[in-house]
Design a protein around this motif. Structure first.
Motif, short mmCIF file in Angstrom:
data_model
loop_
_atom_site.label_atom_id
_atom_site.label_comp_id
_atom_site.label_asym_id
_atom_site.label_seq_id
_atom_site.Cartn_x
_atom_site.Cartn_y
_atom_site.Cartn_z
N LYS A 264 28.87 37.68 45.59
CA LYS A 264 29.95 38.04 44.38
C LYS A 264 31.00 36.84 44.26
N GLU B 44 29.66 34.28 42.16
CA GLU B 44 29.63 34.72 40.50
C GLU B 44 30.84 34.30 40.05
N LYS B 45 32.26 34.74 40.79
CA LYS B 45 33.45 34.51 40.66
C LYS B 45 33.57 33.15 40.41
N VAL B 46 33.35 32.29 41.45
CA VAL B 46 33.80 30.91 41.45
C VAL B 46 32.93 30.04 40.11
N ASN C 229 32.72 31.35 37.38
CA ASN C 229 33.40 32.00 36.02
C ASN C 229 34.40 30.62 35.78
N ARG D 221 40.64 34.89 35.76
CA ARG D 221 39.47 34.08 35.14
C ARG D 221 38.21 34.34 35.94
N ALA D 222 38.41 33.84 37.14
CA ALA D 222 37.20 34.14 38.05
C ALA D 222 36.65 35.37 38.02
N LEU D 223 37.78 36.44 38.22
CA LEU D 223 37.33 37.59 38.31
C LEU D 223 36.78 38.30 37.35
N GLY E 218 35.42 36.65 34.31
CA GLY E 218 34.46 35.92 33.85
C GLY E 218 34.52 35.59 32.57
#
Lengths: 294, 1107
Positions: free
Chosen positions: A228, A231-233, A235, B362-364, B366
């Motif tokens: 998780k 995935e967040k990083v 982004n 933003r990270a959360l 996406g």
């Protein structure tokens, strides 16, 4: 030629073309890349692996080298004799010259002596030659591989005045990380169009969690959290980060965690500090980490 | 008629010589006086008047008033006191009968407020004002005129001081003195105990050194100002103002006004502290006092009083060291001041953590996440009304501007993080992705049944019921409204199901929030503690359920369950079963894998249960406490389909209200919000998405499908549009704002935007924020204060519009020789990039010379040869250069004409003057075809030639232009981005480079530095091409000190240098040497003596700089 040293002395020296992947490297396919690669190998079509850093390209090549070395591999059905396929890996850098790949004269007591470069050796023994990060090399070097990649499958060795025909099992595999290099270092089209391309990307969260579980030896929950986080990083790519966190980094974090390093700290050293020097971006990642990990 | 005293008769005779009024007045007064006075006194009384009238030609007037006044005075004045009183009048009459008359007229209402012995003083005061001139007489009269009102408002000594002040003031201006007298009564009435201080203050102002013109304003402002200050502190406040005035500092009036306003915003208890600090400050540096009072409220909004004192102490210390930097500190125009406050305060300001929270979100989520204060969304007027609540709309996350509930910064930040997380997961976990048709995963889908049922009812009642709202169906034919379903958004469709939309929204909000929170707690283990803490806090703040009517109470019950309360939940005993079912429904959507559709199904069921319950208040004895077990073994009751009929009740409100009143039926009201969960408006968010999509299609040439009328209808139905609140939102205005928000067409006046007219924001005031996209905020260096003014300038980045490609080609053709020359020169540079390096240990091939030597050596047995290879080493040319072109108005100057000094075209500070000035300047280049060349033309030409050189070299380069007006409008035009290739677009943009406004170099340089800093290159160059000194409105201190701009520019360049960027300035301003030396210091610059050399010189310089 040197003999491999007996095990137990801590290290082993191998001639570059003798390296065969003995133990099966763990690889979790994301699509039909294995079948594609096998088909390309049988048809002697060079392969270009595209994808961001640390997403498993090298691992994939190792896995395939192992797989194709197995007696039960697809090569069997083709009727050819199944010999182990050596894997010759060259990490390309910007000062890599043609001589570095093909070979050069050395000087010794008798005068000069020719020594084959890794590419030449791979051509001779029929190995998979994997040129990692091919675009890093200079353009004049890249051109060298052209005759090897079309129907001719030959390697001209200018300095010796030789033409070398590739062994049956030889396959050229290159990797390329689009977007990461500057526009100047883009792969030339004349080069690109000699390969079939297999695209790689970071695996989806569930699969990445499985990979992490296997590679880092962490429990399923931690693996899921790490995935998780990955995935967040990711982004944040192009928003403060040039590259997202690779699976490799996540594995590092997982390994540290399984060694008893507190999760937040493990992520800090293996992900935050590895990815950015910008304090704001670091803090943002730390906040994501502190949300995910206790 | 009684017998007349002969003496009186002779007096009457005497008086009859004067105009008739005297005698008349005497006679009417005589009638009354006779009853009050003894015969002897009566004569004395009459004789007094006669004596007065004899004094001078017009003394009879005074006498008249004497008689008139005596009638009123005699009843309360003993005759012993009466005589002196009349004597004073007679005395005054000698100076002027008019004054005496005024004295007598004022007496009847004034004397009651004076002790007898003060009467003399009073008349003396009037006399003291009279200097024998006409104006002084008028003033003295005025004094007596206002006395009846004035005297009661102050003590006698105060009045004496006040009149002394009036006397002093009258030496300056009689008009002013008169006005002050006029104002005095009302001012003093309000001043209360602080009169004395006020008099001191105005006296000081009127004094030799004071600014006597401020006196009147002081009267106008004074009383109102004082009223804002705590009663016991008013005197101190005024004497502070007085000391300020004594110090020779102007602006006392604005201090009174602003300072008191500042105090007015604070708790009375803090006033003594603040004023004490003010008193300390005035001993150090009087000019710092007004700014201190002005910022105090905002400072105290962030820190506690003891912390304020720490902050103050630091400012005082700075003042001691450097006046300017101390002043900037107290004006909050210093980065240090801000940082210190931030360090001291426990509150977390959004503006300070915006970047971090933005990246985190933003990270959360996406996708792109802008962070903005909630108030901004409220200001847009598109349906959100709470400036304190977090919410999310599209790609913008709106958060409260300040979080300061907790005692420490870390806790406040944690709270902000929880709030942000809750909003962001709306995106991450798909709250807005609700689709009506999508099946849920945990429930049987009732939605379809509902819709059928409703259509059925509707068809049946179609003929008879006009009352049935048909709006939805009317909209069916027109576009994005699905013909099948009849709604614009899926969320709208869902809410259409419910007769009581508001309740449905409340229920859906609780259920969906439960789902999100449960998932956050499951998937984000790290944030759990903070999240749970906030939930627990929210629980404590909930109002008691037992005071609520049944329906509202049940919604509240669910809110508590969703916040984690599982035990001791109050429920009416007869609703126990229903409540348990609802709790289980809520728990079910908290399961792994629950979707927004599950939440919708659960909400639908909850609604069905609640809708069947009469909304009564519940008697206290019927409440029981229940515990909710942590399982979700919910099963639909068998009659669930029958319950659906509860949705069919047409127009429930009116009926229920009317019939229900008798039975105590209450209208449904929403329970109090859960603060950290903010505002949830799924229908509006989906609508905005839909509108944006529609607009995108419209931009692509398709007909717009959503009309304003449709929007208004839709909004009128939505439960998310609350009436009232901070802003009164009517649907029409909201619809308009919504359309504006997504960029739909509006009348041209309202849609004005783009490169056209710039918005002027008042220059005063503190830091700015980058609110719009493509804007950045930069600090500005204040060299006097030795500190940055935080967030002082807004740079607006725009891409230059495209012009004609012809210009590019013309220049290329006209300069073909020079271009060839430039290319040739730069091609010579290129081969150096591969250099053959010999005698290496390792290389491409043998270096023959070295090899021969080596073999010889070897044969001789001298040494083992090794360095026998050569290789081409790439000496990497890795240059990135940013050209920054001055596009100020002055670049429109024709170069052939003799140019005046640069100071001649100083931009006026006043906006109106500026516009005139600008128009005049621009008038010159009105006609589209010019015959002369301007500086800007040469800049453009040079740019084109330089591009040739740069393309040859393969360097990374960007070309930007800047101009602007004021610190909030620094325009930054992209002509060619650093990361952009040379395309025809770039050719066209170059044509569009034109002289614009002013030259605020600092922010433009900072923005360029940031751009270069983001680029990866070994050598980075910032090349500034300008035609004069930096200047702009407000780009100076107090509008005069031009050095300010020069120093800020220098600082900006230094910042670049620290980041490894090589700055270079090329100017065509011949007078440039003087300031360039200061501005550039040891950094490179060149003054071009002949401007026409620019095109040739530029490539040369560039080569010198980078090769």
């Amino acid at each position: 030629m040197e003999q491999p040293r007996p095990r137990g002395t801590g290290f082993q020296t191998l001639q570059i073309e003798e390296y065969v992947v003995e133990d099966e490297p763990f690889y979790m396919p994301l699509g039909n890349e294995i079948a594609l690669f096998e088909a390309a190998y049988l048809q002697k079509i060079p392969v270009l692996l595209k994808g961001p850093t640390g997403c498993g390209k090298t691992r994939f090549v190792e896995h395939m080298a192992h797989r194709l070395s197995q007696p039960s591999s697809v090569r069997q059905s083709n009727g050819s004799e199944v010999r182990p396929v050596p894997l010759v890996t060259v990490a390309c850098h910007e000062d890599l010259t043609a001589s570095d790949l093909v070979g050069r004269y050395l000087i010794d007591a008798e005068g000069t002596r020719w020594i084959d470069g890794p590419l030449t050796r791979a051509v001779k023994v029929g190995a998979i030659c994997y040129l990692d990060e091919i675009v890093e090399t200079r353009k004049d070097t890249t051109v060298l591989i052209h005759p090897l990649t079309d129907h001719r499958r030959i390697l001209p060795v200018e300095k010796q005045g030789l033409l070398m025909e590739a062994n049956e099992g030889f396959l050229l595999v290159i990797s390329y990380n689009p977007g990461y290099q500057s526009a100047l270092k883009d792969l030339k089209h004349s080069t690109r169009q000699r390969f079939v391309s297999i695209e790689f990307d970071y695996p989806p969260m569930e699969i990445e969690a499985k990979i992490l579980e296997h590679e880092a030896g962490v429990d399923a929950e931690t693996a899921m959290s790490l995935a998780k986080l990955g995935e967040k990083v990711r982004n944040l790519k192009d928003h403060g980060l040039q590259e997202g966190s690779s699976t490799r980094l996540l594995i590092y974090a997982g390994k540290l965690i399984s060694q008893g390093v507190p999760a937040r700290e493990a992520c800090q050293v293996s992900i935050v500090w590895a990815l950015s020097d910008d304090i704001q971006v670091q803090r943002s990642m730390e906040e994501v980490i502190s949300s995910i990990f206790e | 008629m009684a017998e007349q005293d002969p003496r009186l008769e002779s007096i009457a005779r005497e008086l009859s010589q004067f105009p008739a009024a005297v005698l008349q007045q005497y006679e009417s007064a005589h009638g009354k006086a006779r009853t009050l006075l003894s015969a002897e006194d009566l004569v004395t009384w009459a004789e007094q008047g006669a004596a007065i009238s004899r004094q001078s030609v017009r003394a009879w007037e005074a006498a008249t008033d004497y008689y008139a006044a005596s009638m009123d005075v005699l009843p309360f004045l003993s005759f012993a006191n009466f005589i002196p009183w009349s004597n004073y009048g007679a005395d005054l009459c000698q100076a002027s009968p008019t004054i005496a008359a005024a004295y007598f007229r004022a007496s009847s209402h004034t004397l009651p407020h004076l002790r007898p012995r003060q009467v003399a003083g009073w008349s003396e005061l009037g006399k003291s004002l009279s200097k024998g001139t006409w104006k002084s007489t008028a003033l003295a009269c005025k004094f007596f005129e206002v006395s009846p009102q004035m005297v009661p408002t102050m003590t006698f000594p105060e009045m004496e001081r006040f009149i002394r002040f009036i006397d002093i003031l009258s030496q300056r201006s009689y008009d002013l003195a008169t006005e002050c007298l006029d104002l005095s009564q009302q001012v003093f009435a309000q001043l209360g105990d602080s009169r004395d201080n006020f008099i001191s203050l105005v006296t000081t102002l009127a004094d030799a050194n004071g600014n006597w013109r401020e006196v009147k304003d002081c009267f106008a402002v004074g009383s109102r100002a004082v009223a804002r200050v705590e009663r016991t502190q008013r005197g101190r406040f005024l004497s502070l103002a007085e000391r300020l005035s004594r110090s020779g500092q102007g602006g006392v009036i604005s201090f009174l006004r602003d300072g008191s306003q500042g105090l007015g915003q604070l708790d009375y208890a803090t006033h003594p502290v603040i004023i004490s600090l003010g008193e300390r400050l005035i001993t150090i540096a009087p000019p710092a006092v007004p700014p201190f009072f002005a910022v105090v409220p905002s400072v105290l909004g962030r820190v506690s009083t003891p912390q304020l004192e720490t902050w103050f102490g630091e400012g005082a210390r700075l003042l001691g060291e450097n006046l300017e930097s101390g002043l900037a500190f107290f004006r909050m125009e210093s980065a240090y001041s801000e940082e210190l406050l931030d360090k001291l305060s426990a509150g977390v300001e959004l503006s300070r953590v915006r970047d971090v929270v933005g990246l985190y979100s933003r990270a959360l989520a996406g996708n792109d996440m802008e962070i903005a204060p909630s108030q901004e969304l409220v200001d847009k007027g598109i349906g959100w009304v709470s400036g304190n609540h977090a919410t999310i709309e599209g790609t913008t996350l709106y958060l409260p501007a300040l979080i300061d509930g907790a005692p420490s910064k870390a806790e406040n930040f944690a709270k902000l993080k929880v709030i942000a997380t809750h909003q962001v997961v709306h995106q991450e976990f798909g709250s807005f992705g609700f689709e009506y048709e999508k099946p849920s995963t945990l429930f049987r889908d009732l939605r379809e049944l509902v819709q059928h049922a409703r259509h059925h009812i509707r068809d049946k009642s179609h003929d008879e019921a006009e009352a049935e709202p048909e709006t939805v169906e009317e909209a069916v034919d027109s576009g994005p409204v699905s013909a099948e379903t009849g709604w614009v958004t899926d969320m709208q469709g869902f809410f259409d199901v419910f007769p009581e939309r508001k309740m449905a929204l409340d229920i859906f909000t609780v259920v969906e929030d439960s789902r999100l929170d449960a998932r956050v707690l499951r998937e984000y283990r790290g944030i759990r503690p903070a999240y749970r803490r906030l939930q627990a806090e929210s629980l404590e703040e909930r109002p008691p359920i037992i005071e609520m009517p049944a329906q509202q109470g049940l919604v509240e019950f669910l809110i508590r369950v969703s916040l984690g309360q599982r035990t001791k939940l109050p429920v009416a005993s007869y609703l126990r079963e229903d409540a348990m079912l609802m709790a289980k429904l809520t728990l079910r959507v908290m399961r792994v894998g629950a979707t927004v559709e599950d939440a919708a199904e659960a909400a639908l069921r909850v609604y069905l249960f609640i809708a069947g319950i009469p909304n009564h208040f519940i008697p206290g004895n019927q409440w029981v406490m229940v515990d909710v077990p942590e399982d979700d073994d919910y099963e639909d009751p068998e009659n669930i389909e029958d319950l659906l009929s509860r949705l069919d009740k047409p127009e429930p409100e009116e009926q229920e209200q009317e019939e229900g009143e008798g039975q105590g039926q209450q209208p449904y009201q929403s329970p109090q919000d859960v603060e950290y969960r903010g505002e949830f408006k799924p229908e509006l968010v989906q609508l905005l998405e839909e509108m944006k999509e529609a607009q995108r299609q419209a931009n692509e040439g398709e007909a717009p499908q959503l009309t304003r009328e449709m929007l208004e209808e839709l909004l009128a139905q939505s439960a998310e549009l609350e009436q009232g609140g901070d802003y009164d939102l009517d649907t029409s205005a909201t619809a308009k704002n919504l359309m504006r928000e997504v960029g739909m067409k509006l009348p041209p006046k309202e849609a004005a935007q783009g490169q056209g007219p710039f918005i002027h924001i008042e220059d005063e005031g503190g830091p700015l924020e980058a609110k719009e996209p493509h804007t950045s905020v930069y600090d500005e260096w204040d060299f006097r204060a030795g500190d940055y003014r935080p967030r002082w300038c807004v740079v607006r980045e725009k891409t230059m519009s495209e012009g004609d490609v012809g210009f590019w080609q013309t220049i290329l053709q006209a300069n073909s020789n020079m271009i060839q020359e430039i290319r040739r020169q730069f091609e010579q540079v290129r081969p150096e990039t591969f250099r053959k390096i010999r005698r290496l240990q390792d290389g491409e091939e043998f270096d023959l010379d070295a090899l021969v030597e080596a073999i010889v050596d070897q044969r001789l047995g001298i040494s083992l040869p090794d360095r026998v290879y050569w290789r081409r080493n790439k000496t990497d040319r890795d240059v990135a250069v940013l050209f920054l072109l001055d596009m100020s108005a002055s670049t429109g100057e024709a170069i052939d004409e003799s140019r005046g000094g640069p100071d001649e075209w100083d931009a006026p500070g006043n906006p109106v003057d500026y516009m005139l000035w600008l128009r005049n300047r621009r008038a010159g280049d009105g006609p589209p075809r010019r015959t002369y060349k301007r500086i800007i033309d040469l800049e453009k030409e040079s740019a084109i030639l330089l591009i040739q050189a740069l393309e040859t070299l393969g360097d990374k380069y960007g070309i930007y232009g800047f101009s602007g007006y004021g610190r909030e409008n620094v325009e930054y035009y992209t002509i060619k981005d650093l990361n952009e290739g040379l395309t025809e677009k770039v050719h066209k943009r170059i044509d569009k480079i034109t002289p614009l406004h002013a030259t605020r170099m600092g922010p433009a340089i900072r923005h360029s530095v940031k751009k270069l800093d983001d680029i990866d290159a070994k050598t980075k160059v910032l090349f500034l091409i300008s035609d004069g000194r930096p200047q702009d409105r407000g780009y100076s201190r107090e509008g005069v000190e031009k050095e300010y701009a020069v120093h800020d520019t220098r600082k900006a360049l230094m910042e670049g240098k620290q980041k490894g960027i090589i700055p270079f300035c090329l100017t065509v301003d011949k007078a440039g040497h003087d300031y360039l030396k200061t501005m550039m210091g040891d950094m490179g610059y060149e003054v071009l003596s002949d401007i026409s050399m620019l095109p040739q010189r530029l490539p040369e310089l560039y080569k010198r700089l980078t090769v």
